[in-house]
Design an enzyme around this catalytic site. Sequence first.
Site, PDB file in Angstrom:
ATOM      1  N   GLY A  48       0.825  -1.204   0.000  1.00 41.68           N
ATOM      2  CA  GLY A  48       0.000   0.000   0.000  1.00 41.68           C
ATOM      3  C   GLY A  48       0.854   1.245   0.000  1.00 41.68           C
ATOM      4  N   ARG A 338     -21.129  12.229  11.551  1.00 37.66           N
ATOM      5  CA  ARG A 338     -21.688  11.633  10.329  1.00 37.66           C
ATOM      6  C   ARG A 338     -22.788  10.624  10.590  1.00 37.66           C
ATOM      7  NH1 ARG A 338     -15.897  10.977   7.251  1.00 37.66           N
ATOM      8  NH2 ARG A 338     -15.673  13.209   6.944  1.00 37.66           N
ATOM      9  N   LEU A 449      -7.161  10.764   7.711  1.00 34.12           N
ATOM     10  CA  LEU A 449      -5.851  11.206   7.215  1.00 34.12           C
ATOM     11  C   LEU A 449      -4.898  11.347   8.391  1.00 34.12           C
ATOM     12  CD1 LEU A 449      -6.921  13.909   4.579  1.00 34.12           C
ATOM     13  CD2 LEU A 449      -6.626  11.458   4.289  1.00 34.12           C
TER      14      LEU A 449
HETATM   15  C1  LIG Z   1     -13.985  10.543  -1.377  1.00 38.47           C
HETATM   16  C2  LIG Z   1     -13.281  10.440  -0.059  1.00 38.47           C
HETATM   17  C3  LIG Z   1     -12.920  11.595   0.627  1.00 38.47           C
HETATM   18  C4  LIG Z   1     -12.288  11.505   1.861  1.00 38.47           C
HETATM   19  N1  LIG Z   1     -11.939  12.661   2.518  1.00 38.47           N
HETATM   20  C5  LIG Z   1     -11.303  12.576   3.714  1.00 38.47           C
HETATM   21  C6  LIG Z   1     -10.906  13.752   4.404  1.00 38.47           C
HETATM   22  O1  LIG Z   1     -11.126  14.869   3.956  1.00 38.47           O
HETATM   23  N2  LIG Z   1     -10.275  13.615   5.579  1.00 38.47           N
HETATM   24  C7  LIG Z   1      -9.994  12.393   6.131  1.00 38.47           C
HETATM   25  O2  LIG Z   1      -9.390  12.339   7.195  1.00 38.47           O
HETATM   26  N3  LIG Z   1     -10.337  11.263   5.471  1.00 38.47           N
HETATM   27  C8  LIG Z   1     -10.981  11.327   4.289  1.00 38.47           C
HETATM   28  N4  LIG Z   1     -11.340  10.171   3.639  1.00 38.47           N
HETATM   29  C9  LIG Z   1     -10.875   8.871   4.155  1.00 38.47           C
HETATM   30  C10 LIG Z   1      -9.402   8.679   3.785  1.00 38.47           C
HETATM   31  O3  LIG Z   1      -9.167   9.188   2.502  1.00 38.47           O
HETATM   32  C11 LIG Z   1      -8.987   7.217   3.796  1.00 38.47           C
HETATM   33  O4  LIG Z   1      -9.439   6.595   4.951  1.00 38.47           O
HETATM   34  C12 LIG Z   1      -7.462   7.127   3.774  1.00 38.47           C
HETATM   35  O5  LIG Z   1      -6.943   7.892   2.717  1.00 38.47           O
HETATM   36  C13 LIG Z   1      -6.992   5.688   3.666  1.00 38.47           C
HETATM   37  O6  LIG Z   1      -5.605   5.710   3.537  1.00 38.47           O
HETATM   38  P1  LIG Z   1      -4.770   4.369   3.551  1.00 38.47           P
HETATM   39  O7  LIG Z   1      -3.352   4.770   3.356  1.00 38.47           O
HETATM   40  O8  LIG Z   1      -5.109   3.592   4.765  1.00 38.47           O
HETATM   41  O9  LIG Z   1      -5.297   3.527   2.305  1.00 38.47           O
HETATM   42  P2  LIG Z   1      -5.472   3.891   0.749  1.00 38.47           P
HETATM   43  O10 LIG Z   1      -5.192   5.305   0.437  1.00 38.47           O
HETATM   44  O11 LIG Z   1      -6.791   3.327   0.364  1.00 38.47           O
HETATM   45  O12 LIG Z   1      -4.327   3.076   0.055  1.00 38.47           O
HETATM   46  C14 LIG Z   1      -4.383   1.682  -0.079  1.00 38.47           C
HETATM   47  C15 LIG Z   1      -3.136   1.232  -0.797  1.00 38.47           C
HETATM   48  O13 LIG Z   1      -3.068  -0.184  -0.724  1.00 38.47           O
HETATM   49  C16 LIG Z   1      -2.817  -0.725  -1.998  1.00 38.47           C
HETATM   50  N5  LIG Z   1      -3.405  -2.064  -2.021  1.00 38.47           N
HETATM   51  C17 LIG Z   1      -4.612  -2.468  -1.555  1.00 38.47           C
HETATM   52  N6  LIG Z   1      -4.763  -3.793  -1.695  1.00 38.47           N
HETATM   53  C18 LIG Z   1      -3.619  -4.238  -2.261  1.00 38.47           C
HETATM   54  C19 LIG Z   1      -3.171  -5.517  -2.658  1.00 38.47           C
HETATM   55  N7  LIG Z   1      -3.901  -6.617  -2.456  1.00 38.47           N
HETATM   56  N8  LIG Z   1      -1.961  -5.613  -3.233  1.00 38.47           N
HETATM   57  C20 LIG Z   1      -1.175  -4.508  -3.422  1.00 38.47           C
HETATM   58  N9  LIG Z   1      -1.555  -3.270  -3.050  1.00 38.47           N
HETATM   59  C21 LIG Z   1      -2.754  -3.144  -2.481  1.00 38.47           C
HETATM   60  C22 LIG Z   1      -3.419   0.250  -2.977  1.00 38.47           C
HETATM   61  O14 LIG Z   1      -2.806   0.114  -4.239  1.00 38.47           O
HETATM   62  C23 LIG Z   1      -3.093   1.569  -2.281  1.00 38.47           C
HETATM   63  O15 LIG Z   1      -1.791   1.962  -2.619  1.00 38.47           O
HETATM   64  C24 LIG Z   1     -12.004  10.244   2.416  1.00 38.47           C
HETATM   65  C25 LIG Z   1     -12.361   9.083   1.737  1.00 38.47           C
HETATM   66  C26 LIG Z   1     -13.018   9.183   0.522  1.00 38.47           C
HETATM   67  C27 LIG Z   1     -13.470   7.941  -0.143  1.00 38.47           C
END
Ligand SMILES: Cc1cc2nc3c(=O)[nH]c(=O)nc-3n(C[C@H](O)[C@H](O)[C@H](O)COP(=O)(O)OP(=O)(O)OC[C@H]3O[C@@H](n4cnc5c(N)ncnc54)[C@H](O)[C@@H]3O)c2cc1C
EC number: 1.3.5.1
Length: 645
Positions: A48, A338, A449
């Site tokens: 990820g 929410r 975030l």
């Molecule tokens: C439209 C939207 C707006 C949002 N706005 C906000 C906001 O304003 N403020 C806030 O705090 N939160 C917000 N959120 C929530 C927040 O964006 C997410 O919870 C957060 O970005 C998740 O980050 P992460 O690094 O955990 O995962 P992600 O950003 O989802 O990254 C997942 C990573 O894992 C990789 N991956 C997944 N499965 C596999 C696999 N099997 N093999 C290889 N790679 C894999 C993907 O390629 C990716 O690189 C929002 C969410 C959405 C949907």
Amino acid sequence: MELFTEGDPIADTKAPDGPIETRWERRRFEAKLVNPANRRKMTVIVVGTGLAGGAAAATLGEQGYHVKSYCYQDSPRRAHSIAAQGGINAAKNYRNDGDSVHRLFYDTVKGGDFRSRESNVHRLAEVSVNIIDQCVAQGVPFAREYGGLLDTRSFGGAQVQRTFYARGQTGQQLLLGAYQALERQIGLGNVEMNARHEMLELILVDGRARGIVVRDMVTGEITTEMADAVVLASGGYGNVFYLSTNAKGCNVTATWRAHRKGAYFANPCYTQIHPTCIPVSGDHQSKLTLMSESLRNDGRVWVPKTKGDDRSPKDIPEAERDYYLERIYPSFGNLVPRDIASRAAKNVCDEGRGVGPTKLGVYLDFADAISRLGRKAVEAKYGNLFEMYERITGEDPYEVPMRIYPAVHYTMGGLWVDYDLQSTVPGLFVIGEANFSDHGANRLGASALMQGLADGYFVLPSTIANYLAAGPLEKVDGSHPAAVEARADVEDRIQRLLAIDGDRTVDSFHRELGQIMWEHCGMERTEAGLRKAIDEIRSLRDQFWQRVKVPGTGEGLNQSLEKAGRVADFFELAELMCIDALHREESCGGHFRGEHQTPDGEAQRDDDRFAYVAAWEFTATGQPSVLHKEDLKFEYVHPTQRSYK
Ligand SMILES: Cc1cc2nc3c(=O)[nH]c(=O)nc-3n(C[C@H](O)[C@H](O)[C@H](O)COP(=O)(O)OP(=O)(O)OC[C@H]3O[C@@H](n4cnc5c(N)ncnc54)[C@H](O)[C@@H]3O)c2cc1C
């Protein structure tokens, strides 16, 4: 057959005690360190590249470990985090409006409806202030006030303005910051980047996580990748509902495969339904679009007072409008959390007062803000969101109110982790949305975030050292029998999916699964509905394995094959989500059980019976999972009926 059995309780053995303000500092001090010369000899896999994984890989690379990073997109900077719009919380108190680390901690525990761990949430609030400094130092262009100071705005569930933002593109800007840090480490040779690679299995050697099986999504090649520890930062599983605000690729495969290998899955039923999304417009849709919560700073939510009032919003006089959030929750008004705003929208629509063609919508109106602040000021704050809304709906929100309706947005559940972010599998760490995290039963806006970056930049890099310091582990490579077996399992599974050659597309199954989940495990759940859903999921899953059609081969790019693997995992997860929701006979946060509500329709918790984290252990396919309970203790914020009135 019984749906589940109950096992021994589980405890977080890494959580320190003592005064809460000192716990993280103590844990960091007591955790063992790895000396820089030894770090170079150790490899860490990070799956990820979103905010959590990108930040972790960059930081571990900077520390001198050898890092192997994976994502399924064509570039790490396309991770789903890029979609985040509204902002990121931090207890900086720049506004001098009464904020503090303690208040952020308090708001988050209360916002999560008293279903999160106090120690973790306090750490999150402490680290929040470092995140902003880190990101500013990277050059993240946060919005600034006229005088040059960083600007903040309000988000739900808080009465202070602690949300830092970069217009409506906060996630994108933060991710570019993390990506640059990551690229620097790639350039230095500390991080090996593998884009377009999907993790399909976890490899355990002697009970420890030692590697993953990945498929090169372009060539179809399947390889085993070994390391000293594995970090999953693979995001959330909201797409089990088919329609959600998540990027289409978001899936549960990485965490589900780890679950099947022994990592407990915690609170899978805690799903966040976001109140401000563009309403569903028809069967053709494959995803939904979020209108950021930041819009509730200035937008006012309303519906007509009278059922079935079809007049255009402009023709409905003030006296005939119901600003229901301001009416029911006068102290927080449009900025209630929410879960509360979503249920309120559902209730007014159920009463027949919904708006728009489907009547599943409410207005989010900026007329007051435009007349108070002027169009230019509104445009400066929300311009890109307004433009996005207009492009999708064909309506100009400067002229007519936006129409919004709740949609699946975030999953508070995820793999169970201890205070060190280590799962029940030694050597397997889980960060960001992929873990069950710090948000309890409901996440406050702008805190995902914060959590992702806290985990990636600050928490994991300290705690993983404690695990690695106990090494070095015996070197293993792809010829180890455990690696060979894991790889054969993946190949087998792919062949099974290709061989079915049925008559239904993967998407048609996914859509039907999503409908079942939305209907019975969505905004409101009941015992009867959940039991029905479990039966329906099982029978649809059987059909999937008999009738799915996956065209093409495994030898190259094959998006149907990718989707089929993910949907197969969603089927198993969906069943566990329903079982978790069924066993939790209370309402809390995003988990609203129709049978458990106060006389005025608010969520009714049952702290005596359910103040615990539900950690589920996988046994065998078709066999009941085992429930392990982790009791939650509240020493600083005492559980009360949550009120935003
Ligand atoms: C439209 C939207 C707006 C949002 N706005 C906000 C906001 O304003 N403020 C806030 O705090 N939160 C917000 N959120 C929530 C927040 O964006 C997410 O919870 C957060 O970005 C998740 O980050 P992460 O690094 O955990 O995962 P992600 O950003 O989802 O990254 C997942 C990573 O894992 C990789 N991956 C997944 N499965 C596999 C696999 N099997 N093999 C290889 N790679 C894999 C993907 O390629 C990716 O690189 C929002 C969410 C959405 C949907």
